[in-house]
Design a protein around this motif. Sequence first.
Motif, PDB file in Angstrom:
ATOM      1  N   GLU A 145       0.821  -1.207   0.000  1.00  0.00           N
ATOM      2  CA  GLU A 145       0.000   0.000   0.000  1.00  0.00           C
ATOM      3  C   GLU A 145       0.859   1.262   0.000  1.00  0.00           C
ATOM      4  O   GLU A 145       0.484   2.284  -0.579  1.00  0.00           O
ATOM      5  CB  GLU A 145      -0.921  -0.007   1.222  1.00  0.00           C
ATOM      6  CG  GLU A 145      -1.904   1.134   1.241  1.00  0.00           C
ATOM      7  CD  GLU A 145      -2.919   1.012   2.363  1.00  0.00           C
ATOM      8  OE1 GLU A 145      -3.681   1.972   2.544  1.00  0.00           O
ATOM      9  OE2 GLU A 145      -2.956  -0.023   3.056  1.00  0.00           O
ATOM     10  N   ALA A 146       2.049   1.199   0.610  1.00  0.00           N
ATOM     11  CA  ALA A 146       2.943   2.367   0.657  1.00  0.00           C
ATOM     12  C   ALA A 146       3.351   2.822  -0.738  1.00  0.00           C
ATOM     13  O   ALA A 146       3.666   3.993  -0.952  1.00  0.00           O
ATOM     14  CB  ALA A 146       4.184   2.037   1.480  1.00  0.00           C
ATOM     15  N   ILE A 147       3.356   1.923  -1.705  1.00  0.00           N
ATOM     16  CA  ILE A 147       3.753   2.259  -3.073  1.00  0.00           C
ATOM     17  C   ILE A 147       2.568   2.765  -3.882  1.00  0.00           C
ATOM     18  O   ILE A 147       2.652   3.781  -4.562  1.00  0.00           O
ATOM     19  CB  ILE A 147       4.341   1.018  -3.788  1.00  0.00           C
ATOM     20  CG1 ILE A 147       5.527   0.465  -3.021  1.00  0.00           C
ATOM     21  CG2 ILE A 147       4.722   1.332  -5.220  1.00  0.00           C
ATOM     22  CD1 ILE A 147       6.692   1.380  -2.919  1.00  0.00           C
ATOM     23  N   THR A 148       1.455   2.046  -3.812  1.00  0.00           N
ATOM     24  CA  THR A 148       0.326   2.348  -4.689  1.00  0.00           C
ATOM     25  C   THR A 148      -0.692   3.302  -4.085  1.00  0.00           C
ATOM     26  O   THR A 148      -1.479   3.905  -4.808  1.00  0.00           O
ATOM     27  CB  THR A 148      -0.412   1.047  -5.063  1.00  0.00           C
ATOM     28  OG1 THR A 148      -0.942   0.459  -3.870  1.00  0.00           O
ATOM     29  CG2 THR A 148       0.510   0.076  -5.765  1.00  0.00           C
ATOM     30  N   GLY A 149      -0.717   3.421  -2.758  1.00  0.00           N
ATOM     31  CA  GLY A 149      -1.732   4.235  -2.113  1.00  0.00           C
ATOM     32  C   GLY A 149      -3.072   3.517  -2.009  1.00  0.00           C
ATOM     33  O   GLY A 149      -4.055   4.089  -1.580  1.00  0.00           O
ATOM     34  N   MET A 150      -3.109   2.258  -2.413  1.00  0.00           N
ATOM     35  CA  MET A 150      -4.320   1.439  -2.358  1.00  0.00           C
ATOM     36  C   MET A 150      -3.991   0.178  -1.566  1.00  0.00           C
ATOM     37  O   MET A 150      -2.818  -0.135  -1.371  1.00  0.00           O
ATOM     38  CB  MET A 150      -4.769   1.084  -3.779  1.00  0.00           C
ATOM     39  CG  MET A 150      -5.104   2.308  -4.611  1.00  0.00           C
ATOM     40  SD  MET A 150      -5.371   1.950  -6.357  1.00  0.00           S
ATOM     41  CE  MET A 150      -6.592   0.685  -6.315  1.00  0.00           C
ATOM     42  N   PRO A 151      -5.010  -0.565  -1.098  1.00  0.00           N
ATOM     43  CA  PRO A 151      -4.716  -1.801  -0.364  1.00  0.00           C
ATOM     44  C   PRO A 151      -3.789  -2.719  -1.167  1.00  0.00           C
ATOM     45  O   PRO A 151      -3.867  -2.773  -2.388  1.00  0.00           O
ATOM     46  CB  PRO A 151      -6.096  -2.441  -0.187  1.00  0.00           C
ATOM     47  CG  PRO A 151      -7.047  -1.292  -0.233  1.00  0.00           C
ATOM     48  CD  PRO A 151      -6.442  -0.308  -1.204  1.00  0.00           C
ATOM     49  N   ALA A 152      -2.904  -3.407  -0.458  1.00  0.00           N
ATOM     50  CA  ALA A 152      -1.941  -4.303  -1.102  1.00  0.00           C
ATOM     51  C   ALA A 152      -2.653  -5.285  -2.019  1.00  0.00           C
ATOM     52  O   ALA A 152      -3.713  -5.808  -1.680  1.00  0.00           O
ATOM     53  CB  ALA A 152      -1.128  -5.047  -0.056  1.00  0.00           C
ATOM     54  N   ALA A 153      -2.080  -5.498  -3.194  1.00  0.00           N
ATOM     55  CA  ALA A 153      -2.663  -6.420  -4.174  1.00  0.00           C
ATOM     56  C   ALA A 153      -1.555  -7.042  -4.997  1.00  0.00           C
ATOM     57  O   ALA A 153      -0.486  -6.450  -5.172  1.00  0.00           O
ATOM     58  CB  ALA A 153      -3.633  -5.675  -5.089  1.00  0.00           C
ATOM     59  N   ASP A 154      -1.822  -8.255  -5.519  1.00  0.00           N
ATOM     60  CA  ASP A 154      -0.854  -8.919  -6.384  1.00  0.00           C
ATOM     61  C   ASP A 154      -0.797  -8.208  -7.731  1.00  0.00           C
ATOM     62  O   ASP A 154      -1.826  -7.830  -8.285  1.00  0.00           O
ATOM     63  CB  ASP A 154      -1.239 -10.386  -6.602  1.00  0.00           C
ATOM     64  CG  ASP A 154      -0.974 -11.233  -5.381  1.00  0.00           C
ATOM     65  OD1 ASP A 154      -0.078 -10.872  -4.597  1.00  0.00           O
ATOM     66  OD2 ASP A 154      -1.651 -12.259  -5.210  1.00  0.00           O
ATOM     67  N   SER A 155       0.409  -8.033  -8.239  1.00  0.00           N
ATOM     68  CA  SER A 155       0.612  -7.415  -9.548  1.00  0.00           C
ATOM     69  C   SER A 155       1.440  -8.348 -10.414  1.00  0.00           C
ATOM     70  O   SER A 155       2.388  -8.971  -9.946  1.00  0.00           O
ATOM     71  CB  SER A 155       1.349  -6.082  -9.413  1.00  0.00           C
ATOM     72  OG  SER A 155       0.570  -5.150  -8.708  1.00  0.00           O
ATOM     73  N   ILE A 156       1.066  -8.434 -11.668  1.00  0.00           N
ATOM     74  CA  ILE A 156       1.826  -9.191 -12.654  1.00  0.00           C
ATOM     75  C   ILE A 156       2.544  -8.144 -13.498  1.00  0.00           C
ATOM     76  O   ILE A 156       1.906  -7.279 -14.101  1.00  0.00           O
ATOM     77  CB  ILE A 156       0.900 -10.062 -13.522  1.00  0.00           C
ATOM     78  CG1 ILE A 156       0.101 -11.015 -12.635  1.00  0.00           C
ATOM     79  CG2 ILE A 156       1.716 -10.829 -14.559  1.00  0.00           C
ATOM     80  CD1 ILE A 156      -1.021 -11.736 -13.343  1.00  0.00           C
TER      81      ILE A 156
END
Length: 130
Positions: free
Chosen positions: A70-81
């Motif tokens: 979340e610290a990177i995206t500003g949104m809840p943590a999520a898996d990214s491909i």
Amino acid sequence: MERFVEPLGSERRLAERHAVKTPLRLRVRQSNLCEQRVELENVSRRGVFFTTDLQLSEGAMLDLLLEMPEAITGMPAADSICLVHSVRVEPGAALSRTSGIGVEIDFYVVSHVATARWELGPGMRGLVSP
């Protein structure tokens, strides 16, 4: 014009790095290697740095599967491909086969399923046996 430009000094990174030690899954594009599990060392909006015993060179194209904090995206943590390319290779110590690899993110897709899968990413190869 010079008054508007701040000197970068020795730190030339354009995005803040976050120390995040977490597992990362990767595949080398155009390779028959199976999926590799490595440890993520740090992450920013533009790239990640991890260690591996794979022999990679600068410019190598990789697919990564990781949880963006979340610290990177500003949104809840999520898996990214992510589709990435290596921009830095730091050889390990003389007796170690492990290298540090810095990659730049070219493209990514956030997974909207409970368990992210490779085939859900754009342009990704099909299933690969672990």
